[in-house]
Design an enzyme around this catalytic site. Structure first.
Site, PDB file in Angstrom:
ATOM      1  N   TYR A  79       0.828  -1.463  -0.306  1.00 40.74           N
ATOM      2  CA  TYR A  79       0.188  -0.098   0.231  1.00 40.74           C
ATOM      3  C   TYR A  79       0.887   1.060  -0.352  1.00 40.74           C
ATOM      4  CZ  TYR A  79      -3.547   2.678   1.514  1.00 40.74           C
ATOM      5  OH  TYR A  79      -4.591   4.008   2.656  1.00 40.74           O
ATOM      6  N   LYS A  92       0.861   3.886  -2.534  1.00 40.75           N
ATOM      7  CA  LYS A  92       0.952   5.403  -2.437  1.00 40.75           C
ATOM      8  C   LYS A  92       1.612   6.356  -2.851  1.00 40.75           C
ATOM      9  CE  LYS A  92      -3.440   5.172  -1.085  1.00 40.75           C
ATOM     10  NZ  LYS A  92      -4.593   6.357  -2.118  1.00 40.75           N
TER      11      LYS A  92
END
Length: 305
Positions: free
Chosen positions: A165, A169
């Site tokens: 993640y 990002k």
């Protein structure tokens, strides 16, 4: 008149959480909204339900707004092209994209499977590419367009158990920055937001003790999804035409501007560096400015006036 009167906005992940509030607030500000949501679970399971997106559309229409639902996946480029065509066919245009669609597959990196990695990168990174690539030529032709991408402090600051993640990002932050640079001559703006809000993503983090449970209760009341959603809508409005290439945060009623990587120290040796002098001279000179491996504490909120 609202901040988005006369504009058409595509909101991905618009069936739940921040995306839902983005769609509702955009409509309340006068936009015609394409509400996209795959209808899947937090980890990307149970895909293909039109229910969440259509429910938001019905709320918008009940309030007097205009909206249409879409349940395709942002991971499929042709499907995203279809979202753009849907906006054009239904509302005659498209002027902004708000892209909070996302999933989580949290696990320590040494236990992370290829599927855990691929699914998160696919939704966040590939999805961000798809919505940008499918719209950028239209925005260039009409000399008007705005993106709000979603980054995260898991990438900007780091977070244990979220290597997939966080990597995605951080990639989104770089993508947004370059789109802003390349799009400036055609009045195309791009910013990204690291939100903190009480959503199903936040709720998925395990509670370890009573103190953490108490903090969660406070979050549920004070750090709501509508707060970063309101900021996202503001930033894609024409009134924010001079804002591009930035990384923002939103946590409760705190709006945050994040720094971006810049050189903070340079050491030079005219005769050239060796392995020994790098270790004995260069690194010790830089060491006082090293960042700690632990996640930094949040900046204190400003004092109330």
């Amino acid at each position: 008149m609202g901040a988005l009167t006369g504009k058409v906005v595509l909101v991905t992940g618009g069936g739940n959480g921040i995306g839902r509030d983005c769609a509702l607030i955009a409509a309340a500000e006068g936009a015609k909204v394409v509400v996209n949501d795959l209808g899947g679970g937090l980890k990307g399971e149970d895909e293909g339900s039109q229910g969440p997106a259509e429910k938001v559309v019905q709320e918008i229409r009940a309030a007097g707004g205009e909206a249409v639902s879409n349940s395709d996946s942002v991971t499929n480029y042709k499907a995203v092209q279809g979202m753009v065509e849907q906006a054009m066919d239904t509302f005659g245009g498209l002027h902004a994209v708000i892209n909070p669609a996302g999933i989580l597959r949290d696990v320590m990196f040494h236990k992370m499977s290829e599927d855990d990695w691929d699914r998160v990168i696919d939704v966040h990174m590939r999805g961000s590419f798809n919505v940008a690539r499918a719209t950028i030529e239209l925005f260039r032709e009409q000399n008007d367009g705005a993106y709000m991408f979603f980054t995260s402090t898991s990438g900007l600051l780091g977070n244990i158990g979220q290597a997939n993640y966080g990597a995605a990002k951080m990639g989104i932050a770089g993508l947004s920055r370059i789109i802003a640079m390349e799009g400036a001559r055609n009045n195309i703006r791009s910013n990204c937001l690291a939100p903190v809000a009480w959503t199903r993503m936040t709720q998925s983090v395990p509670i370890k003790d009573e103190a953490q449970a108490a903090r969660r209760a406070v979050m549920a009341e004070k750090i709501r999804a509508d707060q970063p959603a309101r900021f996202s809508v503001a930033m894609v409005s024409p009134a924010a035409a001079n804002v591009s290439g930035q990384i923002f945060g939103a946590s409760g009623e705190n709006i945050i501007l994040y720094s971006q990587p810049r050189a903070i120290e340079t050491v030079t040796k005219e005769e050239g560096w060796t392995v020994d002098t790098i270790l004995s001279e260069a690194i010790p000179k830089m060491a006082p400015k090293f960042f700690d491996v632990q996640r930094p504490a949040p900046a204190p909120a400003p004092a109330k006036s």
